[in-house]
Motif scaffolding. Structure first.
Motif, short mmCIF file in Angstrom:
data_model
loop_
_atom_site.label_atom_id
_atom_site.label_comp_id
_atom_site.label_asym_id
_atom_site.label_seq_id
_atom_site.Cartn_x
_atom_site.Cartn_y
_atom_site.Cartn_z
N GLY A 271 106.57 102.74 -6.78
CA GLY A 271 105.56 102.56 -7.83
C GLY A 271 105.46 101.16 -8.37
O GLY A 271 104.65 100.91 -9.28
N MET A 274 101.91 99.64 -8.43
CA MET A 274 100.82 100.34 -9.11
C MET A 274 100.53 99.70 -10.47
O MET A 274 101.44 99.25 -11.16
CB MET A 274 101.18 101.82 -9.32
CG MET A 274 101.35 102.61 -8.03
SD MET A 274 101.70 104.35 -8.38
CE MET A 274 101.84 104.99 -6.71
N ASN A 275 99.26 99.70 -10.82
CA ASN A 275 98.85 99.12 -12.10
C ASN A 275 98.46 100.18 -13.12
O ASN A 275 97.86 99.86 -14.15
CB ASN A 275 97.68 98.16 -11.89
CG ASN A 275 98.09 96.95 -11.08
OD1 ASN A 275 99.19 96.41 -11.28
ND2 ASN A 275 97.24 96.52 -10.16
N MET A 276 98.77 101.44 -12.80
CA MET A 276 98.44 102.51 -13.76
C MET A 276 99.69 103.35 -13.99
O MET A 276 100.61 103.39 -13.17
CB MET A 276 97.32 103.39 -13.21
CG MET A 276 97.66 104.10 -11.92
SD MET A 276 96.30 105.14 -11.37
CE MET A 276 97.05 105.94 -9.94
N ALA A 277 99.71 104.01 -15.14
CA ALA A 277 100.85 104.85 -15.50
C ALA A 277 100.80 106.16 -14.73
O ALA A 277 99.73 106.71 -14.49
CB ALA A 277 100.86 105.11 -17.00
N VAL A 278 101.97 106.65 -14.35
CA VAL A 278 102.09 107.94 -13.66
C VAL A 278 102.87 108.88 -14.58
O VAL A 278 103.99 108.57 -15.00
CB VAL A 278 102.83 107.78 -12.32
CG1 VAL A 278 102.99 109.14 -11.64
CG2 VAL A 278 102.09 106.81 -11.42
N PRO A 284 102.79 101.49 -16.54
CA PRO A 284 102.99 101.41 -15.09
C PRO A 284 104.45 101.17 -14.73
O PRO A 284 105.20 100.52 -15.47
CB PRO A 284 102.12 100.20 -14.69
CG PRO A 284 101.10 100.08 -15.77
CD PRO A 284 101.80 100.51 -17.02
N SER A 286 105.54 99.27 -12.55
CA SER A 286 105.76 97.84 -12.33
C SER A 286 106.18 97.10 -13.60
O SER A 286 106.76 96.02 -13.53
CB SER A 286 104.48 97.20 -11.77
OG SER A 286 103.40 97.41 -12.67
#
Length: 667
Positions: A271, A274-278, A284, A286
């Motif tokens: 992850g 990735m630039n979005m939250a999961v 994120p 990152s």
């Protein structure tokens, strides 16, 4: 009537651990017709004192690392040492009373910390009287429900159950000639660890946690791979690892290694771009540190692993559970008791029934404070009494056979069934969570107390105690432990966070793993919040893999959930125990046994002293004028020096245990 002489307390009869032949009876060391001091003011006062002290220590221990302190053997050693302080040396039966009352501490604490901290995690903040009542009600039910089982487990099945813990306690009490020396050694280790842990966890003298980030390669691993090493250098956890032994400590630490050096870097690797939250993360991957990845994802895997391990424990105990139900039902119809024999005299059935009725009324009044319907109150009371009754026999059976009480699984089963039943009658939300946690707290305390009390009764049977005397003082011990456990949890809740760190809250964290699981179960059933089923499922599969490999899945699951800083010093203690025991085996004979005994006593002292030091620090934190920098060394803020000093002093503790174990006693 005859009086007991000191020479008659040297050894147990030959048939103490063997099934009796037809027509044969067991005669304890102190025969029924003998008179000796037993339920004296001295025994009760010291029993209450040790009960309170070890309750406080055990509460801190279980909340910090998920493993409590078994107080019975340290208390028995202290009781034997105290016997020499009086002009009339304390009798063997008085020492049993002291040990039994002190042993109530671990049982009541186990029930309390499995559930009550969940109320603080949910921000429900129970009143101190509520925490004490839940512990007291459950403890009294545990004692009341186990008394009718005594004759079956203790007398009728003599020699059929191994009773491992009762055997160990009995041997300590019978062969207590070294008690004075052992008690001094235990107190010495307690004092050293108490001072050590008090200063390191309360003030800025040297770093408690070692992360070695001042070393370039360690910093690089943390920044590039999110692989962070942590080590909590305190005496309490060193002692815990020693008592656990190398095998369990390795499994425990293996869970931490999987979580911090496999799962966290793997999530970062997958992850990190990735630039979005999961979900359930809020930022994120990152942008997360290793600690944030662990808190957002890996912790839920640990929850799933622990919950599944508890369920597996229940499944593996099904045969014991089924048999225990039959035993419990038959015990209440038991007849033919010879109340005239001192060593077979219980408190009366009428007193037991009145105690159960009084407990039920008190619990009903307590539930009535929640402003719930009469239907919910009725079913809550029924669930509490039925679970406490049947699980008391399960716990007694488990303790008699393996010395392992399936408290986690039984408590989770209570939470799940209570949620399912009460949800049908409209109970939900925060009121429902408090209600269910109260039921689970009482049931868990009852089953923990019942298992530990069966150990006391078997010890008393071997040595010649009066069961009714043990039963009466057990209520006193439960009262003392309930007050100490409830108030200690309230104290720690003011100075620590339970479960996980909240944003903006700078208080230290106590992991409280079992309570976190109970909270997750209650929230999953009684709220409409989304649940991270995938992460829970991964944890469940990890537990199943461990079971297929024949390893202790609960210990491994706790290792996943707890911070690596706690599991690594436990492994150090396990290795220290391994090396001391190897030296013991190499030495052999009585000197080798002496090495092993001293090692365990020193480790028990480190656990007790370290936990008490931590609680004392928590008390100071309540003072408005307290600041951690009231005592601060010049090098504290300089990590290379501060962590190096911490490492050297921790090594010094290890050397203290090593050389203290090998030291020969003076003639």
């Amino acid at each position: 009537m005859q009086s007991i002489t000191e020479q008659e307390t040297k050894s147990l009869p030959e048939n103490a651990y063997q099934p009796l032949k037809p027509g044969e009876t067991y005669t304890p060391i102190i025969r029924a017709e003998m008179t000796t001091p037993e339920m004296t003011a001295r025994a009760i006062l010291w029993g209450v004192f040790f009960c309170v002290v070890f309750t406080v220590a055990s509460a801190y221990s279980t909340l910090k690392v998920g493993q409590g302190m078994e107080a019975a053997i340290p208390v028995s050693i202290l009781a034997i040492g105290l016997a020499r302080a009086y002009r009339r040396r304390s009798s063997l039966l008085e020492n049993v009373i002291i040990t039994g009352m002190g042993g109530a501490s671990a049982a009541v604490v186990a029930g309390a910390v499995f559930t009550l901290p969940a109320l603080y995690i949910l921000h429900l903040n129970p009143h101190p009287t509520e925490t004490v009542f839940i512990c007291l009600a459950g403890g009294c039910l545990g004692v009341l429900f186990v008394i009718p089982l005594r004759r079956y487990f203790v007398r009728e099945m003599h020699g059929q159950f191994p009773f491992p813990e009762a055997t160990a306690i009995t041997e300590v009490l019978v062969t207590g000639e070294k008690g004075g020396t052992q008690a001094k050694l235990l107190l010495q280790a307690t004092l050293i660890a108490g001072l050590y842990d008090f200063f390191v966890t309360t003030f800025h003298v040297w770093r408690e946690y070692l992360n070695l980030q001042f070393i370039p390669v360690m910093r690089s691993l943390a920044d590039r791979g999110r692989m962070v090493f942590n080590f909590d250098a305190i005496g309490f956890i060193l002692g815990l690892g020693y008592v656990m032994g190398l095998g369990s400590a390795m499994v425990f630490c293996a869970g931490g290694i999987l979580a911090n050096f496999v799962l966290v870097p793997l999530i970062w690797f997958l992850g990190g771009h990735m630039n979005m939250a999961v979900y359930p993360g809020t930022v994120p991957v990152s942008a997360m540190t290793a600690a944030q990845i662990y808190a957002s994802y890996v912790r839920f895997i640990g929850v799933g692993a622990i919950a599944t391990a508890g369920i597996v424990g229940v499944v593996k105990s099904l045969r014991v559970i089924a048999g225990s139900f039959g035993i419990a039902l038959r015990a209440f119809h038991h007849s033919g008791a010879d109340e005239s024999v001192r060593t077979d005299r219980d408190i009366s059935v009428v007193t037991i029934l009145l105690g159960i009725i009084a407990s039920a009324i008190a619990i009903a009044i307590f539930f009535g404070r929640f402003e719930v319907s009469w239907t919910v109150l009725f079913w809550g009371l029924v669930l509490t009494l039925v679970f406490a009754f049947f699980f008391a026999s399960v716990a007694a059976n488990a303790i008699a056979t393996t010395a392992n009480n399936p408290a986690s699984g039984m408590t989770m089963l209570t939470v799940i069934i209570s949620c399912v039943v009460l949800l049908k009658f409209g109970l939900s939300g925060t009121t429902g969570m408090f209600f269910v946690m109260a039921i689970a707290g009482m049931v868990c305390t009852a089953l923990c107390v019942s298992g530990q009390f069966m150990t006391d009764l078997k010890t008393g049977y071997w040595l010649g105690n009066t069961p009714s005397a043990q039963e009466k003082v057990k209520f006193v011990g439960v009262l003392a432990a309930a007050a100490a456990a409830g108030l200690t949890i309230v104290l720690l809740a003011h100075t620590f966070q339970f479960g996980e760190s909240a944003a903006g809250d700078l208080r230290p964290v106590l992991a409280a793993p079992q309570a976190s699981i109970m909270k997750a179960l209650a929230v999953g059933f009684l709220s409409h919040q989304p649940v991270t089923y995938l992460l829970f499922g991964i944890g469940a599969l990890i537990t199943l893999v461990m079971e297929m490999l024949g390893k202790s899945s609960m210990v491994f699951a706790l290792g996943i959930y707890l911070p690596l800083s706690l599991t690594t010093p436990i492994l150090t203690g396990g290795f220290l125990s391994h090396f001391v025991n190897r030296r013991s085996e190499k030495t052999g004979g009585e000197p080798g046994k002496h090495i092993r005994e001293r090692g365990l006593i020193l480790a028990s002292g480190l656990m007790a002293g370290g936990a008490l030091g931590g609680v004392l620090g928590a008390v100071l934190r309540l003072l408005p004028s307290f600041h951690e920098d009231l005592i601060q060394t010049p090098f504290y803020s300089f990590d290379p020096a501060s962590q190096s000093v911490s490492a050297l002093l921790f090594i010094g503790l290890c050397l203290y245990v090593w050389f203290g174990s090998l030291r020969k006693e003076k003639s």
